[in-house]
Motif scaffolding. Structure first.
Motif, PDB file in Angstrom:
ATOM      1  N   ASP A  48     -17.843  -8.394  34.168  1.00  0.00           N
ATOM      2  CA  ASP A  48     -17.754  -7.013  33.680  1.00  0.00           C
ATOM      3  C   ASP A  48     -16.456  -6.353  34.133  1.00  0.00           C
ATOM      4  O   ASP A  48     -15.849  -5.579  33.384  1.00  0.00           O
TER       5      ASP A  48
ATOM      6  N   ASN B 194     -13.862  -7.568  31.928  1.00  0.00           N
ATOM      7  CA  ASN B 194     -14.057  -6.974  30.602  1.00  0.00           C
ATOM      8  C   ASN B 194     -13.493  -5.562  30.533  1.00  0.00           C
ATOM      9  O   ASN B 194     -12.855  -5.157  29.554  1.00  0.00           O
TER      10      ASN B 194
ATOM     11  N   SER C  79     -12.373  -5.492  22.213  1.00  0.00           N
ATOM     12  CA  SER C  79     -13.798  -5.213  22.337  1.00  0.00           C
ATOM     13  C   SER C  79     -14.625  -6.414  21.894  1.00  0.00           C
ATOM     14  O   SER C  79     -15.644  -6.753  22.515  1.00  0.00           O
TER      15      SER C  79
ATOM     16  N   VAL D   7     -14.524  -9.016  24.557  1.00  0.00           N
ATOM     17  CA  VAL D   7     -15.433  -8.666  25.651  1.00  0.00           C
ATOM     18  C   VAL D   7     -16.866  -9.067  25.297  1.00  0.00           C
ATOM     19  O   VAL D   7     -17.604  -9.591  26.138  1.00  0.00           O
TER      20      VAL D   7
ATOM     21  N   MET E 271     -17.192 -12.740  25.829  1.00  0.00           N
ATOM     22  CA  MET E 271     -17.254 -13.068  27.256  1.00  0.00           C
ATOM     23  C   MET E 271     -18.615 -12.701  27.839  1.00  0.00           C
ATOM     24  O   MET E 271     -19.156 -13.424  28.688  1.00  0.00           O
ATOM     25  N   LEU E 272     -19.178 -11.583  27.398  1.00  0.00           N
ATOM     26  CA  LEU E 272     -20.502 -11.184  27.865  1.00  0.00           C
ATOM     27  C   LEU E 272     -21.536 -12.224  27.477  1.00  0.00           C
ATOM     28  O   LEU E 272     -22.451 -12.539  28.237  1.00  0.00           O
TER      29      LEU E 272
ATOM     30  N   GLU F 150     -22.720  -2.872  27.984  1.00  0.00           N
ATOM     31  CA  GLU F 150     -22.550  -3.505  29.293  1.00  0.00           C
ATOM     32  C   GLU F 150     -23.355  -2.786  30.373  1.00  0.00           C
ATOM     33  O   GLU F 150     -24.035  -3.426  31.187  1.00  0.00           O
TER      34      GLU F 150
END
Length: 303
Positions: free
Chosen positions: A47, A50, A81, A84, A87-88, A165
Protein backbone atom coordinates in the motif's frame (compact mmCIF):
# COMPACT_ATOMS: atom_id res chain seq x y z
CA UNK A 1 -12.38 18.39 -10.35
CA UNK A 2 -14.58 21.15 -9.04
CA UNK A 3 -16.63 19.92 -6.14
CA UNK A 4 -14.37 16.87 -5.76
CA UNK A 5 -12.42 15.72 -2.76
CA UNK A 6 -8.77 16.51 -2.10
CA UNK A 7 -7.12 13.32 -3.34
CA UNK A 8 -3.62 14.35 -2.27
CA UNK A 9 -4.69 14.79 1.36
CA UNK A 10 -6.32 11.35 1.40
CA UNK A 11 -3.22 9.76 -0.18
CA UNK A 12 -0.83 11.35 2.35
CA UNK A 13 -2.96 10.21 5.29
CA UNK A 14 -3.02 6.68 3.89
CA UNK A 15 0.75 6.71 3.25
CA UNK A 16 1.57 7.80 6.80
CA UNK A 17 -0.81 5.29 8.37
CA UNK A 18 0.36 2.37 6.24
CA UNK A 19 4.05 3.03 6.86
CA UNK A 20 3.57 3.10 10.64
CA UNK A 21 1.38 0.01 10.51
CA UNK A 22 3.79 -1.89 8.25
CA UNK A 23 6.67 -1.38 10.70
CA UNK A 24 4.55 -2.47 13.66
CA UNK A 25 3.18 -5.49 11.80
CA UNK A 26 6.62 -6.60 10.69
CA UNK A 27 7.88 -6.64 14.28
CA UNK A 28 4.81 -8.57 15.43
CA UNK A 29 5.04 -11.09 12.57
CA UNK A 30 8.68 -11.79 13.48
CA UNK A 31 7.90 -12.50 17.15
CA UNK A 32 4.62 -14.38 16.64
CA UNK A 33 5.16 -16.34 13.44
CA UNK A 34 1.60 -15.46 12.42
CA UNK A 35 0.88 -15.90 8.71
CA UNK A 36 -2.03 -13.48 8.96
CA UNK A 37 0.37 -10.90 10.40
CA UNK A 38 2.91 -11.59 7.66
CA UNK A 39 0.22 -11.16 5.01
CA UNK A 40 -0.85 -7.89 6.59
CA UNK A 41 2.78 -6.67 6.69
CA UNK A 42 3.20 -7.30 2.96
CA UNK A 43 -0.17 -5.69 2.33
CA UNK A 44 0.80 -2.50 4.18
CA UNK A 45 4.19 -2.27 2.44
CA UNK A 46 2.48 -2.74 -0.92
CA UNK A 47 0.00 0.00 0.00
CA UNK A 48 2.89 2.39 0.76
CA UNK A 49 4.31 1.75 -2.71
CA UNK A 50 0.85 2.14 -4.22
CA UNK A 51 0.38 5.55 -2.63
CA UNK A 52 3.74 6.73 -3.92
CA UNK A 53 2.66 5.66 -7.41
CA UNK A 54 -0.56 7.64 -7.05
CA UNK A 55 1.39 10.75 -6.01
CA UNK A 56 3.61 10.25 -9.06
CA UNK A 57 0.53 9.95 -11.24
CA UNK A 58 -0.98 13.15 -9.86
CA UNK A 59 2.28 14.98 -10.56
CA UNK A 60 2.48 13.69 -14.14
CA UNK A 61 -1.17 14.56 -14.76
CA UNK A 62 -0.38 18.24 -14.15
CA UNK A 63 2.13 18.46 -17.02
CA UNK A 64 1.06 21.02 -19.65
CA UNK A 65 -0.14 20.00 -23.13
CA UNK A 66 2.46 19.33 -25.80
CA UNK A 67 2.37 18.76 -29.58
CA UNK A 68 2.27 15.01 -28.97
CA UNK A 69 -0.36 15.33 -26.22
CA UNK A 70 -2.54 18.29 -27.24
CA UNK A 71 -5.17 17.49 -24.58
CA UNK A 72 -2.58 17.25 -21.82
CA UNK A 73 -1.47 14.41 -19.56
CA UNK A 74 -4.49 14.30 -17.25
CA UNK A 75 -5.27 10.66 -18.02
CA UNK A 76 -1.83 9.60 -16.73
CA UNK A 77 -3.41 9.23 -13.29
CA UNK A 78 -5.68 6.51 -14.72
CA UNK A 79 -2.68 4.43 -15.79
CA UNK A 80 -1.05 4.62 -12.37
CA UNK A 81 -4.36 3.93 -10.64
CA UNK A 82 -4.88 0.82 -12.76
CA UNK A 83 -1.33 -0.31 -11.97
CA UNK A 84 -2.10 0.08 -8.26
CA UNK A 85 -5.20 -2.11 -8.68
CA UNK A 86 -3.05 -4.78 -10.35
CA UNK A 87 -0.51 -4.63 -7.52
CA UNK A 88 -3.28 -4.87 -4.93
CA UNK A 89 -4.48 -8.02 -6.71
CA UNK A 90 -1.08 -9.68 -7.09
CA UNK A 91 1.20 -8.49 -4.27
CA UNK A 92 -1.59 -8.27 -1.72
CA UNK A 93 -4.30 -10.73 -2.66
CA UNK A 94 -2.44 -13.56 -4.37
CA UNK A 95 0.41 -13.55 -1.84
CA UNK A 96 -2.06 -13.74 1.04
CA UNK A 97 -3.87 -16.66 -0.59
CA UNK A 98 -0.57 -18.47 -1.14
CA UNK A 99 0.54 -17.91 2.45
CA UNK A 100 -2.84 -18.97 3.81
CA UNK A 101 -2.94 -22.19 1.80
CA UNK A 102 0.63 -22.98 2.84
CA UNK A 103 -0.25 -22.54 6.52
CA UNK A 104 -3.42 -24.57 6.01
CA UNK A 105 -1.29 -27.48 4.81
CA UNK A 106 1.40 -26.94 7.47
CA UNK A 107 -0.24 -25.31 10.52
CA UNK A 108 2.05 -23.89 13.18
CA UNK A 109 1.12 -22.67 16.68
CA UNK A 110 1.33 -18.94 17.32
CA UNK A 111 4.17 -17.57 19.40
CA UNK A 112 3.76 -14.54 21.66
CA UNK A 113 0.30 -13.85 20.26
CA UNK A 114 -0.13 -10.70 22.39
CA UNK A 115 2.30 -8.95 20.02
CA UNK A 116 -0.06 -9.58 17.14
CA UNK A 117 -3.15 -8.54 19.08
CA UNK A 118 -1.55 -5.31 20.24
CA UNK A 119 -0.19 -4.33 16.83
CA UNK A 120 -3.43 -5.20 15.06
CA UNK A 121 -5.40 -3.08 17.53
CA UNK A 122 -3.00 -0.20 16.88
CA UNK A 123 -3.32 -0.82 13.15
CA UNK A 124 -7.10 -0.73 13.26
CA UNK A 125 -6.95 2.63 15.07
CA UNK A 126 -4.41 4.09 12.62
CA UNK A 127 -6.27 2.78 9.58
CA UNK A 128 -9.53 4.16 10.97
CA UNK A 129 -7.92 7.63 11.05
CA UNK A 130 -6.83 7.21 7.42
CA UNK A 131 -10.29 5.95 6.44
CA UNK A 132 -11.92 8.91 8.17
CA UNK A 133 -9.74 11.35 6.22
CA UNK A 134 -10.57 9.53 2.99
CA UNK A 135 -14.31 9.56 3.72
CA UNK A 136 -14.16 13.30 4.41
CA UNK A 137 -12.88 13.85 0.87
CA UNK A 138 -15.29 11.30 -0.60
CA UNK A 139 -18.24 13.03 1.09
CA UNK A 140 -17.21 16.34 -0.51
CA UNK A 141 -17.40 14.67 -3.91
CA UNK A 142 -20.43 12.39 -3.57
CA UNK A 143 -22.97 14.93 -2.33
CA UNK A 144 -26.25 13.11 -1.70
CA UNK A 145 -25.24 9.97 -3.55
CA UNK A 146 -24.66 6.71 -1.71
CA UNK A 147 -21.08 5.46 -1.38
CA UNK A 148 -21.78 2.73 -3.91
CA UNK A 149 -23.28 5.19 -6.41
CA UNK A 150 -20.31 7.53 -5.94
CA UNK A 151 -17.89 4.62 -6.42
CA UNK A 152 -19.55 3.68 -9.72
CA UNK A 153 -19.89 7.25 -11.03
CA UNK A 154 -16.75 8.98 -9.71
CA UNK A 155 -14.11 10.10 -12.19
CA UNK A 156 -11.42 10.68 -9.53
CA UNK A 157 -9.49 7.47 -10.07
CA UNK A 158 -6.96 8.12 -7.32
CA UNK A 159 -9.69 8.76 -4.74
CA UNK A 160 -11.52 5.59 -5.81
CA UNK A 161 -8.28 3.63 -5.36
CA UNK A 162 -7.52 5.11 -1.93
CA UNK A 163 -11.07 4.40 -0.77
CA UNK A 164 -10.79 0.79 -1.93
CA UNK A 165 -7.37 0.37 -0.33
CA UNK A 166 -8.42 1.88 2.99
CA UNK A 167 -11.57 -0.24 3.10
CA UNK A 168 -9.64 -3.43 2.32
CA UNK A 169 -6.92 -2.55 4.83
CA UNK A 170 -9.36 -1.84 7.65
CA UNK A 171 -11.39 -5.00 7.06
CA UNK A 172 -8.18 -7.02 6.59
CA UNK A 173 -6.93 -5.89 9.99
CA UNK A 174 -10.20 -6.92 11.58
CA UNK A 175 -9.98 -10.33 9.88
CA UNK A 176 -6.38 -10.77 11.06
CA UNK A 177 -7.22 -9.85 14.67
CA UNK A 178 -10.18 -12.23 14.68
CA UNK A 179 -8.00 -15.00 13.23
CA UNK A 180 -5.29 -14.53 15.85
CA UNK A 181 -7.74 -14.47 18.76
CA UNK A 182 -9.64 -17.52 17.50
CA UNK A 183 -6.38 -19.43 17.03
CA UNK A 184 -5.33 -18.60 20.60
CA UNK A 185 -8.61 -19.25 22.40
CA UNK A 186 -9.45 -22.45 20.51
CA UNK A 187 -5.89 -23.73 20.41
CA UNK A 188 -6.40 -24.43 16.70
CA UNK A 189 -3.79 -22.73 14.43
CA UNK A 190 -6.00 -23.43 11.42
CA UNK A 191 -7.92 -20.26 12.22
CA UNK A 192 -4.76 -18.27 11.46
CA UNK A 193 -4.58 -19.84 8.01
CA UNK A 194 -8.29 -19.26 7.38
CA UNK A 195 -7.88 -15.61 8.36
CA UNK A 196 -5.02 -15.23 5.88
CA UNK A 197 -7.09 -16.74 3.08
CA UNK A 198 -9.99 -14.42 3.95
CA UNK A 199 -7.64 -11.42 3.73
CA UNK A 200 -6.42 -12.57 0.30
CA UNK A 201 -9.96 -13.05 -1.00
CA UNK A 202 -10.95 -9.61 0.30
CA UNK A 203 -8.01 -7.90 -1.43
CA UNK A 204 -8.72 -9.66 -4.72
CA UNK A 205 -12.41 -8.67 -4.66
CA UNK A 206 -11.61 -5.02 -3.90
CA UNK A 207 -8.84 -4.97 -6.56
CA UNK A 208 -11.20 -6.33 -9.22
CA UNK A 209 -13.90 -3.73 -8.48
CA UNK A 210 -11.35 -0.90 -8.47
CA UNK A 211 -9.78 -2.14 -11.73
CA UNK A 212 -13.20 -2.24 -13.44
CA UNK A 213 -13.88 1.39 -12.52
CA UNK A 214 -10.43 2.63 -13.54
CA UNK A 215 -10.55 0.68 -16.82
CA UNK A 216 -13.67 2.62 -17.81
CA UNK A 217 -11.81 5.90 -17.20
CA UNK A 218 -8.83 4.69 -19.23
CA UNK A 219 -11.06 3.91 -22.20
CA UNK A 220 -12.59 7.40 -22.01
CA UNK A 221 -15.63 8.31 -19.92
CA UNK A 222 -17.77 11.39 -19.90
CA UNK A 223 -17.97 13.48 -16.74
CA UNK A 224 -20.16 11.96 -14.06
CA UNK A 225 -23.89 12.07 -14.93
CA UNK A 226 -24.80 14.72 -12.34
CA UNK A 227 -22.06 17.09 -13.54
CA UNK A 228 -23.00 16.54 -17.20
CA UNK A 229 -26.61 17.46 -16.43
CA UNK A 230 -25.43 20.62 -14.68
CA UNK A 231 -23.44 21.63 -17.76
CA UNK A 232 -26.44 20.95 -20.02
CA UNK A 233 -28.78 22.94 -17.77
CA UNK A 234 -26.30 25.83 -17.73
CA UNK A 235 -26.09 25.92 -21.53
CA UNK A 236 -29.84 25.66 -22.03
CA UNK A 237 -30.34 28.59 -19.65
CA UNK A 238 -28.04 30.87 -21.66
CA UNK A 239 -29.96 33.59 -23.54
CA UNK A 240 -27.85 33.05 -26.67
CA UNK A 241 -28.86 29.38 -27.01
CA UNK A 242 -32.27 28.19 -28.16
CA UNK A 243 -31.63 24.45 -27.89
CA UNK A 244 -28.71 22.17 -27.06
CA UNK A 245 -28.65 19.59 -29.83
CA UNK A 246 -25.77 17.49 -28.52
CA UNK A 247 -23.37 17.64 -25.60
CA UNK A 248 -20.27 15.45 -25.43
CA UNK A 249 -17.93 15.55 -22.46
CA UNK A 250 -14.68 13.69 -21.85
CA UNK A 251 -13.01 13.37 -18.46
CA UNK A 252 -9.23 13.86 -18.71
CA UNK A 253 -7.97 13.35 -15.17
CA UNK A 254 -9.11 16.41 -13.23
CA UNK A 255 -9.81 18.36 -16.43
CA UNK A 256 -12.69 18.12 -18.88
CA UNK A 257 -13.21 18.56 -22.60
CA UNK A 258 -16.66 19.72 -23.75
CA UNK A 259 -18.08 19.61 -27.27
CA UNK A 260 -21.39 21.40 -27.85
CA UNK A 261 -23.71 21.60 -30.81
CA UNK A 262 -26.47 24.11 -30.19
CA UNK A 263 -29.14 26.01 -32.08
CA UNK A 264 -28.83 29.75 -31.51
CA UNK A 265 -31.92 31.80 -30.75
CA UNK A 266 -31.50 34.25 -33.61
CA UNK A 267 -29.71 34.49 -36.92
CA UNK A 268 -26.61 36.65 -36.45
CA UNK A 269 -23.77 37.98 -38.51
CA UNK A 270 -20.55 35.99 -38.36
CA UNK A 271 -18.90 38.50 -36.05
CA UNK A 272 -21.92 38.66 -33.72
CA UNK A 273 -22.17 34.86 -33.66
CA UNK A 274 -18.49 34.58 -32.77
CA UNK A 275 -18.94 37.02 -29.90
CA UNK A 276 -21.91 35.03 -28.58
CA UNK A 277 -19.99 31.75 -28.71
CA UNK A 278 -17.02 33.33 -26.95
CA UNK A 279 -19.33 34.68 -24.24
CA UNK A 280 -20.95 31.27 -23.70
CA UNK A 281 -17.57 29.50 -23.50
CA UNK A 282 -16.15 32.05 -21.07
CA UNK A 283 -19.18 31.79 -18.82
CA UNK A 284 -19.13 27.97 -18.95
CA UNK A 285 -15.45 27.80 -17.96
CA UNK A 286 -16.09 30.23 -15.13
CA UNK A 287 -19.04 28.19 -13.85
CA UNK A 288 -17.20 24.87 -14.34
CA UNK A 289 -13.48 25.47 -13.65
CA UNK A 290 -12.56 21.91 -14.60
CA UNK A 291 -13.50 22.59 -18.25
CA UNK A 292 -10.14 23.11 -19.98
CA UNK A 293 -11.15 22.63 -23.62
CA UNK A 294 -14.44 23.53 -25.29
CA UNK A 295 -15.59 23.14 -28.89
CA UNK A 296 -18.78 24.92 -29.91
CA UNK A 297 -20.66 24.21 -33.15
CA UNK A 298 -23.59 26.57 -33.75
CA UNK A 299 -26.67 25.55 -35.68
CA UNK A 300 -28.51 28.69 -36.75
CA UNK A 301 -31.19 26.97 -38.80
CA UNK A 302 -34.72 27.99 -37.98
CA UNK A 303 -37.11 25.39 -36.65
Amino acid sequence: MAGGGDSTRAILFALGANFAIAVAKGVAAFFTGSSAMLAETVHSLADCGNQLLLLLGLRQAKRPPSPDYPLGYGKAIYFWSFLVAVMLFTVGGMFSLYEGIHKLQHPEPLKQWWWAAGVLTFGIAAEAVSMRACLQEVNKARGRRSLWQWFRESRQAELVVIFGEDLAALLGLVFALAAVLLAVFTGNPMWDAIGTIAIGALLIIVAVFVAIEVKAMLIGQSVDPARQQQIRDFLEARPEIGKVISLITLQLGNEVMVSVQARMREEQSVSALTEQIDAVERAMKQAFPEVRWSFFEPDTKTR
